[in-house]
Write a protein that holds these residues in place. Structure first.
Motif, PDB file in Angstrom:
ATOM      1  N   ASP A 133       0.850  -1.192   0.000  1.00  0.00           N
ATOM      2  CA  ASP A 133       0.000   0.000   0.000  1.00  0.00           C
ATOM      3  C   ASP A 133       0.886   1.242   0.000  1.00  0.00           C
ATOM      4  O   ASP A 133       2.092   1.154   0.192  1.00  0.00           O
ATOM      5  CB  ASP A 133      -0.910  -0.013   1.239  1.00  0.00           C
ATOM      6  N   LYS A 134       0.222   2.406  -0.175  1.00  0.00           N
ATOM      7  CA  LYS A 134       0.983   3.661  -0.194  1.00  0.00           C
ATOM      8  C   LYS A 134       0.822   4.361   1.136  1.00  0.00           C
ATOM      9  O   LYS A 134      -0.188   4.201   1.813  1.00  0.00           O
ATOM     10  CB  LYS A 134       0.426   4.585  -1.275  1.00  0.00           C
ATOM     11  N   GLN A 135       1.799   5.181   1.488  1.00  0.00           N
ATOM     12  CA  GLN A 135       1.699   6.044   2.651  1.00  0.00           C
ATOM     13  C   GLN A 135       2.429   7.323   2.261  1.00  0.00           C
ATOM     14  O   GLN A 135       3.235   7.283   1.334  1.00  0.00           O
ATOM     15  CB  GLN A 135       2.443   5.394   3.828  1.00  0.00           C
ATOM     16  N   GLN A 136       2.182   8.387   2.980  1.00  0.00           N
ATOM     17  CA  GLN A 136       2.895   9.600   2.595  1.00  0.00           C
ATOM     18  C   GLN A 136       4.412   9.384   2.763  1.00  0.00           C
ATOM     19  O   GLN A 136       4.868   8.960   3.826  1.00  0.00           O
ATOM     20  CB  GLN A 136       2.439  10.764   3.441  1.00  0.00           C
ATOM     21  N   ASP A 137       5.155   9.632   1.732  1.00  0.00           N
ATOM     22  CA  ASP A 137       6.620   9.529   1.740  1.00  0.00           C
ATOM     23  C   ASP A 137       7.138   8.136   2.076  1.00  0.00           C
ATOM     24  O   ASP A 137       8.268   7.987   2.570  1.00  0.00           O
ATOM     25  CB  ASP A 137       7.233  10.536   2.729  1.00  0.00           C
ATOM     26  N   ALA A 138       6.336   7.124   1.872  1.00  0.00           N
ATOM     27  CA  ALA A 138       6.798   5.749   2.150  1.00  0.00           C
ATOM     28  C   ALA A 138       5.878   4.752   1.438  1.00  0.00           C
ATOM     29  O   ALA A 138       4.805   5.117   0.949  1.00  0.00           O
ATOM     30  CB  ALA A 138       6.787   5.474   3.653  1.00  0.00           C
ATOM     31  N   ALA A 139       6.311   3.522   1.388  1.00  0.00           N
ATOM     32  CA  ALA A 139       5.430   2.434   0.938  1.00  0.00           C
ATOM     33  C   ALA A 139       5.190   1.535   2.144  1.00  0.00           C
ATOM     34  O   ALA A 139       6.044   1.421   3.038  1.00  0.00           O
ATOM     35  CB  ALA A 139       6.091   1.653  -0.184  1.00  0.00           C
ATOM     36  N   LEU A 140       4.031   0.932   2.149  1.00  0.00           N
ATOM     37  CA  LEU A 140       3.620   0.154   3.328  1.00  0.00           C
ATOM     38  C   LEU A 140       3.419  -1.301   2.905  1.00  0.00           C
ATOM     39  O   LEU A 140       2.847  -1.560   1.851  1.00  0.00           O
ATOM     40  CB  LEU A 140       2.295   0.735   3.811  1.00  0.00           C
ATOM     41  N   ILE A 141       3.885  -2.214   3.745  1.00  0.00           N
ATOM     42  CA  ILE A 141       3.637  -3.624   3.434  1.00  0.00           C
ATOM     43  C   ILE A 141       2.920  -4.255   4.615  1.00  0.00           C
ATOM     44  O   ILE A 141       3.263  -4.023   5.771  1.00  0.00           O
ATOM     45  CB  ILE A 141       4.955  -4.365   3.090  1.00  0.00           C
ATOM     46  N   SER A 149      -1.423 -10.276  12.122  1.00  0.00           N
ATOM     47  CA  SER A 149      -1.224  -9.359  10.993  1.00  0.00           C
ATOM     48  C   SER A 149      -0.490  -8.119  11.470  1.00  0.00           C
ATOM     49  O   SER A 149      -0.789  -7.606  12.560  1.00  0.00           O
ATOM     50  CB  SER A 149      -2.572  -8.942  10.413  1.00  0.00           C
ATOM     51  N   ASN A 150       0.463  -7.671  10.671  1.00  0.00           N
ATOM     52  CA  ASN A 150       1.268  -6.488  11.014  1.00  0.00           C
ATOM     53  C   ASN A 150       1.494  -5.676   9.757  1.00  0.00           C
ATOM     54  O   ASN A 150       1.226  -6.135   8.647  1.00  0.00           O
ATOM     55  CB  ASN A 150       2.655  -6.932  11.516  1.00  0.00           C
ATOM     56  N   SER A 151       2.055  -4.495   9.948  1.00  0.00           N
ATOM     57  CA  SER A 151       2.482  -3.726   8.780  1.00  0.00           C
ATOM     58  C   SER A 151       3.761  -2.979   9.120  1.00  0.00           C
ATOM     59  O   SER A 151       4.062  -2.740  10.304  1.00  0.00           O
ATOM     60  CB  SER A 151       1.394  -2.749   8.346  1.00  0.00           C
ATOM     61  N   ILE A 152       4.485  -2.629   8.086  1.00  0.00           N
ATOM     62  CA  ILE A 152       5.722  -1.883   8.287  1.00  0.00           C
ATOM     63  C   ILE A 152       5.907  -0.971   7.063  1.00  0.00           C
ATOM     64  O   ILE A 152       5.552  -1.361   5.943  1.00  0.00           O
ATOM     65  CB  ILE A 152       6.921  -2.846   8.490  1.00  0.00           C
ATOM     66  N   ALA A 153       6.424   0.220   7.310  1.00  0.00           N
ATOM     67  CA  ALA A 153       6.601   1.169   6.204  1.00  0.00           C
ATOM     68  C   ALA A 153       8.084   1.336   5.918  1.00  0.00           C
ATOM     69  O   ALA A 153       8.920   1.227   6.818  1.00  0.00           O
ATOM     70  CB  ALA A 153       5.991   2.516   6.585  1.00  0.00           C
ATOM     71  N   GLY A 154       8.400   1.594   4.653  1.00  0.00           N
ATOM     72  CA  GLY A 154       9.794   1.825   4.271  1.00  0.00           C
ATOM     73  C   GLY A 154       9.895   3.043   3.373  1.00  0.00           C
ATOM     74  O   GLY A 154       9.067   3.207   2.467  1.00  0.00           O
ATOM     75  N   LYS A 155      10.920   3.873   3.618  1.00  0.00           N
ATOM     76  CA  LYS A 155      11.152   4.964   2.661  1.00  0.00           C
ATOM     77  C   LYS A 155      11.458   4.342   1.301  1.00  0.00           C
ATOM     78  O   LYS A 155      11.090   4.871   0.273  1.00  0.00           O
ATOM     79  CB  LYS A 155      12.351   5.805   3.112  1.00  0.00           C
ATOM     80  N   LEU A 156      12.159   3.219   1.364  1.00  0.00           N
ATOM     81  CA  LEU A 156      12.368   2.424   0.147  1.00  0.00           C
ATOM     82  C   LEU A 156      11.890   1.006   0.426  1.00  0.00           C
ATOM     83  O   LEU A 156      12.363   0.365   1.370  1.00  0.00           O
ATOM     84  CB  LEU A 156      13.854   2.398  -0.249  1.00  0.00           C
ATOM     85  N   MET A 157      10.941   0.545  -0.373  1.00  0.00           N
ATOM     86  CA  MET A 157      10.420  -0.828  -0.240  1.00  0.00           C
ATOM     87  C   MET A 157      10.995  -1.635  -1.410  1.00  0.00           C
ATOM     88  O   MET A 157      10.760  -1.304  -2.575  1.00  0.00           O
ATOM     89  CB  MET A 157       8.893  -0.776  -0.341  1.00  0.00           C
ATOM     90  N   VAL A 158      11.767  -2.656  -1.093  1.00  0.00           N
ATOM     91  CA  VAL A 158      12.402  -3.458  -2.144  1.00  0.00           C
ATOM     92  C   VAL A 158      11.671  -4.788  -2.234  1.00  0.00           C
ATOM     93  O   VAL A 158      11.679  -5.569  -1.276  1.00  0.00           O
ATOM     94  CB  VAL A 158      13.890  -3.710  -1.817  1.00  0.00           C
ATOM     95  N   LEU A 159      11.027  -5.047  -3.355  1.00  0.00           N
ATOM     96  CA  LEU A 159      10.347  -6.328  -3.524  1.00  0.00           C
ATOM     97  C   LEU A 159      11.320  -7.320  -4.155  1.00  0.00           C
ATOM     98  O   LEU A 159      11.720  -7.169  -5.316  1.00  0.00           O
ATOM     99  CB  LEU A 159       9.100  -6.160  -4.397  1.00  0.00           C
ATOM    100  N   ALA A 160      11.719  -8.307  -3.365  1.00  0.00           N
ATOM    101  CA  ALA A 160      12.641  -9.354  -3.847  1.00  0.00           C
ATOM    102  C   ALA A 160      12.041 -10.708  -3.488  1.00  0.00           C
ATOM    103  O   ALA A 160      12.726 -11.616  -3.047  1.00  0.00           O
ATOM    104  CB  ALA A 160      14.015  -9.176  -3.211  1.00  0.00           C
ATOM    105  N   ASP A 161      10.721 -10.811  -3.665  1.00  0.00           N
ATOM    106  CA  ASP A 161       9.970 -12.000  -3.229  1.00  0.00           C
ATOM    107  C   ASP A 161       9.816 -13.029  -4.341  1.00  0.00           C
ATOM    108  O   ASP A 161       9.073 -13.994  -4.189  1.00  0.00           O
ATOM    109  CB  ASP A 161       8.576 -11.576  -2.744  1.00  0.00           C
ATOM    110  N   GLY A 162      10.475 -12.813  -5.473  1.00  0.00           N
ATOM    111  CA  GLY A 162      10.341 -13.767  -6.571  1.00  0.00           C
ATOM    112  C   GLY A 162       9.274 -13.370  -7.570  1.00  0.00           C
ATOM    113  O   GLY A 162       9.253 -13.891  -8.678  1.00  0.00           O
ATOM    114  N   GLY A 163       8.349 -12.479  -7.205  1.00  0.00           N
ATOM    115  CA  GLY A 163       7.447 -11.971  -8.249  1.00  0.00           C
ATOM    116  C   GLY A 163       5.996 -11.744  -7.891  1.00  0.00           C
ATOM    117  O   GLY A 163       5.335 -10.939  -8.532  1.00  0.00           O
ATOM    118  N   ALA A 164       5.443 -12.425  -6.883  1.00  0.00           N
ATOM    119  CA  ALA A 164       3.994 -12.343  -6.665  1.00  0.00           C
ATOM    120  C   ALA A 164       3.537 -10.919  -6.336  1.00  0.00           C
ATOM    121  O   ALA A 164       2.525 -10.441  -6.867  1.00  0.00           O
ATOM    122  CB  ALA A 164       3.581 -13.307  -5.563  1.00  0.00           C
ATOM    123  N   LEU A 165       4.276 -10.207  -5.486  1.00  0.00           N
ATOM    124  CA  LEU A 165       3.819  -8.867  -5.084  1.00  0.00           C
ATOM    125  C   LEU A 165       3.962  -7.848  -6.207  1.00  0.00           C
ATOM    126  O   LEU A 165       3.238  -6.850  -6.243  1.00  0.00           O
ATOM    127  CB  LEU A 165       4.593  -8.399  -3.848  1.00  0.00           C
TER     128      LEU A 165
END
Ligand SMILES: Cc1cc2nc3c(=O)[nH]c(=O)nc-3n(C[C@H](O)[C@H](O)[C@H](O)COP(=O)(O)OP(=O)(O)OC[C@H]3O[C@@H](n4cnc5c(N)ncnc54)[C@H](O)[C@@H]3O)c2cc1C
Length: 382
Positions: A133-141, A149-165
């Motif tokens: 998801d999006k957040q101001q100035d960050a991406a949220l996962i 269930s939890n969430s965490i935000a990153g100024k940089l979100m790196v998707l290295a999960d193999g492809g599904a996301l």
């Protein structure tokens, strides 16, 4: 409100883990989410690592921890039912070896061990990311771990999960080759002398990579044939392999650990979400014919780490993400095109194409600059 980190990496496979290690001692706050709880011991594929990948893994301090590891000193490339062959030698490239073969599980084990030594890293194993998801100035996962269930935000979100996301945030170009790979460990009655073989047959390429005392086999064929091959008894399987591959590696005498992998190509465009970049197989999933997927992914990870370290002030912004995609475009595009051309050009039985392939192999073999250029490309990318 979710915790905000500088960098969140989703997926601790070989590419995501390498990125995390390349950011060790950076002073950045970093979280890595990995769905598995243990190293990937059950994954039976073997990986051919290029000399360039060795240099990256050495800088990350894990190369010496990867075991078993077998060097490739010669690669013999040929086509079934046609003339022409090319012999590539380490000496042609002034390198100690053309590449190295290691089980996926061994690479993953060495990287995961190093991640555990990295104290500043928040390593969340058993954490499965489920939504971006999006957040101001960050991406949220959003992720699930231990039933919560939890969430965490990153100024940089790196998707290295193999492809599904990546399906959630980037356009995808896919091509189904209608092929599967049968992966196994085989042995022959002749020592491999660190030779690898790539043999192109009409149903797809067959690769033999020296691994320990025997070979790691990657036999590409139609999906239903691949299933049948896995269900044959060992002597029938070895007979069929001998018939397809010929006797240049000797006579096949044993096989173990047969399993199949479906093969397709998937290339993602630039993410539409800000603060998100795609890495490794999440950005491009390639056919294993040229053994390029992980090698390309490691170059992705290394270049991203360099950019993060040199452009911290703009971390994750639009300009940052665009610059990363622009930097990686050339290497990624060349690897995708080369791999796709090899699969399509060599997976058919038309006589004129067989003749052209034979000419191509003969030229590659007899023109040292072409050979050197090809080997450099395979070792170091664009
Ligand atoms: C048969 C075969 C042979 C191959 N041979 C070679 C070769 O010789 N040389 C080469 O360079 N490449 C080869 N490849 C390609 C190589 O395996 C891949 O390019 C490489 O594994 C990509 O690494 P990755 O870290 O990007 O993705 P992956 O290896 O797919 O790792 C993804 C990680 O993300 C985790 N994950 C997945 N979903 C989630 C989630 N929702 N939340 C959190 N974590 C998640 C997974 O558990 C995994 O640890 C081969 C591939 C195949 C199929």
């Amino acid at each position: 409100m979710s915790t905000l980190r500088d960098v969140v990496i989703v997926g601790g496979g070989p590419v995501g883990a390498s990125l995390a290690l390349a950011l060790r001692d950076s002073g950045l706050s970093l979280t890595l989410l990995e769905a598995r709880t243990e190293a990937a011991e059950g994954d039976r594929r073997s990986l051919a690592l290029s000399h360039g990948s060795r240099l990256i893994l050495e800088r990350l301090g894990v190369w010496d921890q990867i075991s078993p590891l077998t060097s490739i000193e010669t690669i013999h490339v040929s086509q079934r039912g046609g003339f022409g062959r090319a012999l590539l030698r380490a000496a042609d490239a002034d390198a100690p070896a053309l590449g190295y073969v290691a089980p996926y599980g061994a690479v993953q084990r060495a990287l995961t061990h190093a991640l555990h030594q990295y104290r500043e890293l928040e390593l969340l194993q058993g954490a499965r990311a489920v939504r971006l998801d999006k957040q101001q100035d960050a991406a949220l996962i959003y992720y699930e771990r231990e039933g919560k269930s939890n969430s965490i935000a990153g100024k940089l979100m790196v998707l290295a999960d193999g492809g599904a996301l990546a399906l959630e945030c980037a356009e995808q170009r896919t091509h189904d080759y209608h092929q599967s790979a049968v992966v196994a460990n085989v042995s022959t009655d002749s020592p491999h002398r660190n030779r690898a073989f790539e043999r192109f047959a009409s149903t797809g390429p067959i690769a033999l990579l020296p691994a320990g005392e025997g070979y790691a086999l990657v036999w590409t064929t139609q999906p239903n044939t691949a299933e049948q091959l896995c269900n044959l008894d060992a002597s029938e399987f070895l007979g069929k392999l001998q018939a397809q591959f010929g006797d240049r590696a000797g006579h096949f005498i044993s096989v173990e650990g047969r399993t199949t992998f479906p093969l397709s190509m998937r290339v993602a465009g630039a993410p539409t979400h800000e603060h998100v970049v795609l890495l490794g197989n999440a950005a491009q999933t390639l056919h294993p014919v040229a053994g390029q997927g992980l090698n390309l992914g490691l170059r992705d990870a290394w270049e991203l780490a360099e950019q993060i370290l040199s452009q911290r002030e703009t971390l994750g912004g639009v300009a940052f993400c665009n610059a990363f995609h622009a930097t990686r475009r050339g290497d990624r595009t060349t690897s995708v095109l080369l791999t796709d051309a090899l699969v399509r050009g060599f997976s058919n039985d038309l006589a004129p194409l067989r003749w052209l392939r034979g000419c191509g192999l003969t030229m590659l073999d007899s023109l040292p600059p072409a050979k050197r250029g090809f080997i450099d490309r395979m070792m170091f990318g664009a």
